[in-house]
Design an enzyme around this catalytic site. Structure first.
Site, PDB file in Angstrom:
ATOM      1  N   SER A  18       0.837  -1.204   0.000  1.00 56.65           N
ATOM      2  CA  SER A  18       0.000   0.000   0.000  1.00 56.65           C
ATOM      3  C   SER A  18       0.878   1.263   0.000  1.00 56.65           C
ATOM      4  O   SER A  18       1.639   1.474  -0.927  1.00 56.65           O
ATOM      5  CB  SER A  18      -0.972  -0.038   1.184  1.00 56.65           C
ATOM      6  OG  SER A  18      -2.002   0.909   1.046  1.00 56.65           O
ATOM      7  N   HIS A  64      -8.154  -4.748  -1.371  1.00 54.74           N
ATOM      8  CA  HIS A  64      -6.910  -4.064  -1.003  1.00 54.74           C
ATOM      9  C   HIS A  64      -6.114  -4.953  -0.059  1.00 54.74           C
ATOM     10  O   HIS A  64      -6.523  -5.220   1.071  1.00 54.74           O
ATOM     11  CB  HIS A  64      -7.232  -2.728  -0.322  1.00 54.74           C
ATOM     12  CG  HIS A  64      -6.025  -1.879  -0.076  1.00 54.74           C
ATOM     13  ND1 HIS A  64      -5.332  -1.259  -1.094  1.00 54.74           N
ATOM     14  CD2 HIS A  64      -5.364  -1.556   1.072  1.00 54.74           C
ATOM     15  CE1 HIS A  64      -4.316  -0.579  -0.590  1.00 54.74           C
ATOM     16  NE2 HIS A  64      -4.308  -0.752   0.720  1.00 54.74           N
ATOM     17  N   ASP A 117      -9.855  -2.951  -6.160  1.00 56.30           N
ATOM     18  CA  ASP A 117      -9.291  -2.387  -4.934  1.00 56.30           C
ATOM     19  C   ASP A 117     -10.105  -1.166  -4.497  1.00 56.30           C
ATOM     20  O   ASP A 117     -10.198  -0.179  -5.232  1.00 56.30           O
ATOM     21  CB  ASP A 117      -7.833  -1.981  -5.174  1.00 56.30           C
ATOM     22  CG  ASP A 117      -7.079  -1.635  -3.902  1.00 56.30           C
ATOM     23  OD1 ASP A 117      -7.674  -1.007  -3.005  1.00 56.30           O
ATOM     24  OD2 ASP A 117      -5.887  -1.973  -3.812  1.00 56.30           O
TER      25      ASP A 117
END
Length: 346
Positions: free
Chosen positions: A144, A300, A272
């Site tokens: 991320s 995600h 996502d």
């Protein structure tokens, strides 16, 4: 579609394909237990980052080394961190995670914190690790926020600017403005609210100790209800940006993916909830050193599937295969052409 962008072989199980289910499911499963040694790595500006080294460590100094950079407000206790570090350690790698400033067991020393485009601390760490273990193959993985940071770093440093065999970016928000927009819509506001609560709690604690170089009262801080607002009033002034827009433009790594020279694997789900579905349509064509694998589902940092009757992480299995490829010194062209292979353990 660019030849460097391919379909991932991840398939969500029936009934588990919703992007929010995939995103939240890893947080509901037991995390592997890991022992660690904690190291404080002092930085050139007087601050520090906290390193978590998995125990037991390999005895050989030339054992391959796995470095992990976590996501926004992540830590050693994040489910993906435990799973990835455990996998690497199980395979004989020296496994370590760098906590971004203030994300370890103690607050950092300076008023500033960390952000999505802050590559200096990771660059310093990789240099220090290169001096300690000059003969070890090294791979860095970012998740991320840490993935956007890592992609930006490898693009900035060129093919030989880092002592890395390769880099892996997982669920990277490569267009930060688009990501901020996505997180301000629908159920994704839940993630935004959760992350902002953690960020604001840390800033409030610092404000109670000493004045910060931001024009914001504690009450005004509490009222910030989106990443656009928080990054405009806190992240930008703390880290030398003129506004949230300036920060997003300069820190987003997506604009650089055509310039990457280091072998880099990017794993992404089209659903996502932290990003727009057409993320890669708005980015430059990746360079030949980059392989982007996109799955239709996965959420995600999710990518959970059933294997032998149990929920397992396809993500961990895919990273494991890539580590094996680079540890065996596969030529770059071979790994770029290779099809993903699922493995049974995670």
């Amino acid at each position: 579609m660019s030849r460097t962008i391919v379909s991932a072989d991840f398939r969500a199980p029936r009934g588990f394909g919703n992007r929010h289910v995939q995103t939240l499911l890893p947080r509901l499963l037991p995390k592997p237990w890991l022992a660690r040694d904690t190291e404080i790595l002092n930085l050139p500006d007087g601050d520090f980052v906290e390193l978590a080294w998995v125990r037991p460590a390999p005895l050989r100094d030339d054992a391959p080394l796995f470095m992990l950079f976590h996501g926004l407000e992540g830590s050693f206790d994040s489910p993906y961190a435990r799973s990835l570090l455990a996998m690497a350690s199980k395979r004989g790698w020296r496994a370590m995670m760098m906590h971004f400033r203030g994300c370890g067991q103690a607050p950092n020393r300076l008023p500033r914190a960390y952000h999505s485009g802050d590559t200096a601390d990771a660059y310093w760490l990789i240099g220090q690790v290169a001096q300690r273990y000059p003969h070890a193959i090294k791979v860095a993985t970012g998740v991320s926020l840490g993935a956007n940071m890592l992609v930006k770093l490898v693009a900035e440093q060129g093919g030989d600017g880092l002592d890395l065999a390769g880099a892996i970016a997982i669920s990277a928000p490569l267009d930060l403005a688009a990501s901020a927009d996505a997180l301000n819509n629908g159920f994704s506001r839940y993630y935004q609210r959760h992350l902002l609560k953690s960020l604001k709690r840390k800033v409030a604690a610092k404000m109670a100790q000493a004045p910060l170089p931001i024009s914001l009262s504690p009450h005004q801080l509490k009222e910030l209800d989106s990443f656009w607002a928080y990054d405009n009033e806190v992240t930008a002034p703390l880290h030398g940006f003129s506004s949230a827009s300036d920060y997003y433009q300069r820190a987003s790594a997506g604009r650089l993916i055509g310039e990457i020279e280091l072998p880099t694997l990017i794993l992404h789900a089209a659903d996502d909830p932290f990003m727009p579905g057409e993320l890669f349509d708005r980015l430059p064509t990746p360079s030949d050193a980059v392989r982007v694998e996109i799955s239709r589902q996965g959420g995600h940092v999710g990518f959970m599937h059933f294997q032998q009757g149990r929920l397992r992480s396809w993500l961990v299995q895919r990273v494991a295969r890539q580590l094996e490829d680079w540890a065996n010194l596969s030529p770059a062209n071979d790994w770029l052409r290779a099809a993903p292979i699922s493995r049974s353990d995670n």
